[in-house]
Write an enzyme that holds these catalytic residues in place. Structure first.
Site, PDB file in Angstrom:
ATOM      1  N   HIS A  66     -12.639  31.448 -51.174  1.00  0.00           N
ATOM      2  CA  HIS A  66     -11.354  31.852 -51.784  1.00  0.00           C
ATOM      3  C   HIS A  66     -11.079  31.048 -53.068  1.00  0.00           C
ATOM      4  O   HIS A  66     -11.639  29.975 -53.282  1.00  0.00           O
ATOM      5  CB  HIS A  66     -10.217  31.617 -50.786  1.00  0.00           C
ATOM      6  CG  HIS A  66     -10.172  30.197 -50.317  1.00  0.00           C
ATOM      7  ND1 HIS A  66      -9.676  29.170 -51.082  1.00  0.00           N
ATOM      8  CD2 HIS A  66     -10.628  29.634 -49.177  1.00  0.00           C
ATOM      9  CE1 HIS A  66      -9.803  28.041 -50.434  1.00  0.00           C
ATOM     10  NE2 HIS A  66     -10.386  28.283 -49.273  1.00  0.00           N
TER      11      HIS A  66
HETATM   12  O1  LIG Z   1      -8.321  18.559 -45.889  1.00  0.00           O
HETATM   13  P1  LIG Z   1      -7.789  19.945 -45.798  1.00  0.00           P
HETATM   14  O2  LIG Z   1      -6.581  20.069 -44.899  1.00  0.00           O
HETATM   15  O3  LIG Z   1      -7.578  20.561 -47.153  1.00  0.00           O
HETATM   16  O4  LIG Z   1      -8.964  20.749 -45.040  1.00  0.00           O
HETATM   17  C1  LIG Z   1      -8.942  22.172 -44.953  1.00  0.00           C
HETATM   18  C2  LIG Z   1     -10.228  22.729 -45.538  1.00  0.00           C
HETATM   19  O5  LIG Z   1     -10.350  22.319 -46.879  1.00  0.00           O
HETATM   20  P2  LIG Z   1     -11.619  21.513 -47.439  1.00  0.00           P
HETATM   21  O6  LIG Z   1     -11.973  20.420 -46.459  1.00  0.00           O
HETATM   22  O7  LIG Z   1     -12.726  22.508 -47.525  1.00  0.00           O
HETATM   23  O8  LIG Z   1     -11.178  21.013 -48.745  1.00  0.00           O
HETATM   24  C3  LIG Z   1     -10.208  24.252 -45.448  1.00  0.00           C
HETATM   25  O9  LIG Z   1     -11.329  24.838 -46.088  1.00  0.00           O
HETATM   26  P3  LIG Z   1     -11.117  25.977 -47.232  1.00  0.00           P
HETATM   27  O10 LIG Z   1     -12.480  26.318 -47.744  1.00  0.00           O
HETATM   28  O11 LIG Z   1     -10.453  27.143 -46.551  1.00  0.00           O
HETATM   29  O12 LIG Z   1     -10.245  25.368 -48.298  1.00  0.00           O
HETATM   30  C4  LIG Z   1     -10.214  24.599 -43.988  1.00  0.00           C
HETATM   31  O13 LIG Z   1     -10.246  25.984 -43.817  1.00  0.00           O
HETATM   32  C5  LIG Z   1      -8.955  24.063 -43.288  1.00  0.00           C
HETATM   33  O14 LIG Z   1      -9.084  24.335 -41.901  1.00  0.00           O
HETATM   34  C6  LIG Z   1      -8.706  22.583 -43.527  1.00  0.00           C
HETATM   35  O15 LIG Z   1      -9.562  21.802 -42.670  1.00  0.00           O
HETATM   36  P4  LIG Z   1      -9.089  20.707 -41.641  1.00  0.00           P
HETATM   37  O16 LIG Z   1      -9.817  19.486 -42.051  1.00  0.00           O
HETATM   38  O17 LIG Z   1      -9.555  21.271 -40.342  1.00  0.00           O
HETATM   39  O18 LIG Z   1      -7.613  20.557 -41.696  1.00  0.00           O
END
Ligand SMILES: O=P(O)(O)O[C@H]1[C@H](OP(=O)(O)O)[C@@H](OP(=O)(O)O)[C@H](O)[C@@H](O)[C@H]1OP(=O)(O)O
Length: 482
Positions: A87
């Site tokens: 996305h």
């Molecule tokens: O650290 P956050 O809360 O932003 O983590 C997100 C994931 O973001 P990312 O680690 O990739 O920067 C998110 O991935 P995305 O590709 O959709 O942006 C993921 O879907 C979401 O579940 C968050 O993961 P969490 O570490 O399980 O909270």
């Protein structure tokens, strides 16, 4: 056989490789002056990196396509593209917004004594809980522009006729940010084909296939893999290396510096709060294009490297090579991609039109990273651990280079007229973020389709996701998972 085709035959001879490298080098060197004024920190934001860090010329012209020269020559016709796309730019998740508030409150409570702290105290905490990872306006533009660039890179595949005839597939994860990304991508195509303005709701009745199709089994395979959920996602010890690095000397050095700068007692701070301050800098840049946010002034380049490593450790252990199940759980997506290629090849051999020439699938960093790991891409010799920050300074696994917002992996299937044998007629190239991605087995940027299938036969034939994801025994992940 033409000279051009001979050059690209099989896995591209050396001379052509040098030519390609030279073109790539010329393109990136040609743009260094554009990047020089940008915040240096921007290349350390990991998964919170904006797409333009990878292709900086897009800052000047978001529709510029400069990779045409890298693709196969005219004697090869693209038959199909199959893509997996992260996305576009999004708001922080609820979890991060909560931490942001905490960090800002600490600055309000303790901070003082410098202009920087004053700026941070006066900074408007505008992020709200409802935003929770939703796509922002810039994210819509990311997708809109990507649609325009890909359709201009492959004009014979992205045609109004194919669009109207529902010969294009748009699959998405059920998350808002992915559904909205898919819609923005489709709207970019409509703009190209019919001249609709971006975000327009005017539709043609016959465009029944403009709605994204939700498929979490494919795009959120990780949620459906019990072994992954139990052994990694919900296992408190699985992120051991991440937790250890949070207490490492490198991280403590950053924490002490920020504590002194903000005049906040060290024991009030922790790695998560330091990281969220760094992420706030990234969100301000990615969402609002703010280059001089006070949050960015808190950090120097060395801090950036440490915080990038902290993010990469999470990606490595949760989505990358850390545990075998991370990538094995993506087998079904990998096989699904190859089923599309296989069908297209079969149709072409029967002199039929390819029924599904454009397949666009929208997901997450956690969709793309396991898939890339399954294919053996960006694999370092040694694992990323809490102890080897310095040793890994030249690592291949840098999430910000691989899966920034709007990152995209594209398989392009070609039919090549001047092939010597029938097997050589079908060739494949991969693009990552619109740059040619060499195949890990050959380091070449094109491969005969049959050779590719052989190369990945172990995944195509012996990886059964129901078996892979079956939880045999509850407990710790064994060492041999590494
Ligand atoms: O650290 P956050 O809360 O932003 O983590 C997100 C994931 O973001 P990312 O680690 O990739 O920067 C998110 O991935 P995305 O590709 O959709 O942006 C993921 O879907 C979401 O579940 C968050 O993961 P969490 O570490 O399980 O909270």
């Amino acid at each position: 056989m033409s000279f051009a085709f001979t050059m690209y035959r099989r896995c591209v001879p050396k001379a052509a490789q040098i030519l390609l490298i030279s073109v790539t080098w010329f393109c990136s060197v040609g743009h260094t002056s554009i990047t020089s004024d940008f915040p240096r920190l921007a290349s350390y934001f990991g998964t919170k990196t904006r797409y333009e860090e990878i292709n900086p010329f897009l800052l000047e012209n978001p529709l510029l396509v400069n990779r045409k020269q890298d693709l196969l020559p005219n004697t090869c016709t693209p038959l199909q593209i199959v893509s997996v796309i992260r996305h576009g730019t999004r708001y922080p998740t609820h979890k991060q917004i909560k931490k942001m508030k905490k960090m800002h409150n600490l600055i309000l409570q303790y901070g003082g004594g410098s202009d920087l702290v004053e700026d941070l105290r006066n900074w408007n905490m505008w992020y709200e809980d409802w935003m929770d990872g939703q796509l922002v306006q810039k994210g819509e533009q990311d997708m809109n522009n990507l649609a325009l660039r890909l359709s201009s890179l492959f004009p014979s595949l992205f045609t109004a006729e194919k669009f109207k005839n529902c010969n294009m597939t748009f699959l998405t994860s059920s998350k808002h940010r992915c559904v909205d990304s898919t819609k923005a991508f489709i709207s970019g195509l409509e703009q190209r084909f019919f001249g609709f303005p971006q975000g327009s709701i005017i539709g043609l009745d016959e465009l029944i296939c403009r709605e994204p199709v939700v498929n979490d089994t494919l795009m959120r395979f990780f949620d459906h893999c019990e072994k992954f959920v139990v052994q990694v996602e919900d296992n408190d010890t699985a992120m051991h290396e991440v937790d250890k690095f949070k207490e490492s000397p490198e991280m403590m050095k950053v924490l002490r510096r920020i504590s002194a700068l903000l005049n906040i007692p060290e024991d009030e701070l922790n790695a998560d709060l330091i990281q969220v301050a760094f992420f706030t800098c990234s969100f301000e840049l990615a969402i609002n294009n703010t280059e001089n946010s006070p949050w960015c002034k808190l950090f120097d380049e060395e801090d950036g490297k440490v915080l990038e490593y902290l993010n990469d450790l999470k990606q490595y252990w949760k989505r990358g090579y850390g545990f075998a199940i991370n990538s094995r759980s993506s087998c079904s997506l990998f096989q699904h991609i190859f089923q599309h290629l296989e069908t297209a090849v079969a149709e072409s051999k029967r002199s039929q039109k390819v029924s599904n020439p454009v397949v666009m699938q929208f997901g997450h960093a956690e969709t793309l990273l396991p898939l890339l790991a399954l294919m053996g891409l960006f694999k370092d010799e040694k694992p990323l651990t809490a102890e080897n920050f310095s040793l890994q300074s030249e690592r291949k696994f840098r999430s910000g280079r691989i899966v920034p917002y709007a990152s995209n992996l594209v398989f392009v299937l070609y039919h090549c007229d001047l092939a010597e044998t029938p097997e050589d007629e079908y060739q494949v190239q991969m693009l990552l973020n619109e740059n040619l991605l060499p195949f890990p087995h050959s380091h070449q940027s094109v491969c005969v389709y049959d050779d590719l299938k052989k190369q990945y036969s172990h995944l195509l034939e012996n990886c059964h996701v129901t078996e892979e994801c079956k939880l045999l025994k509850v407990g710790h992940v064994s060492e041999d998972e590494l």
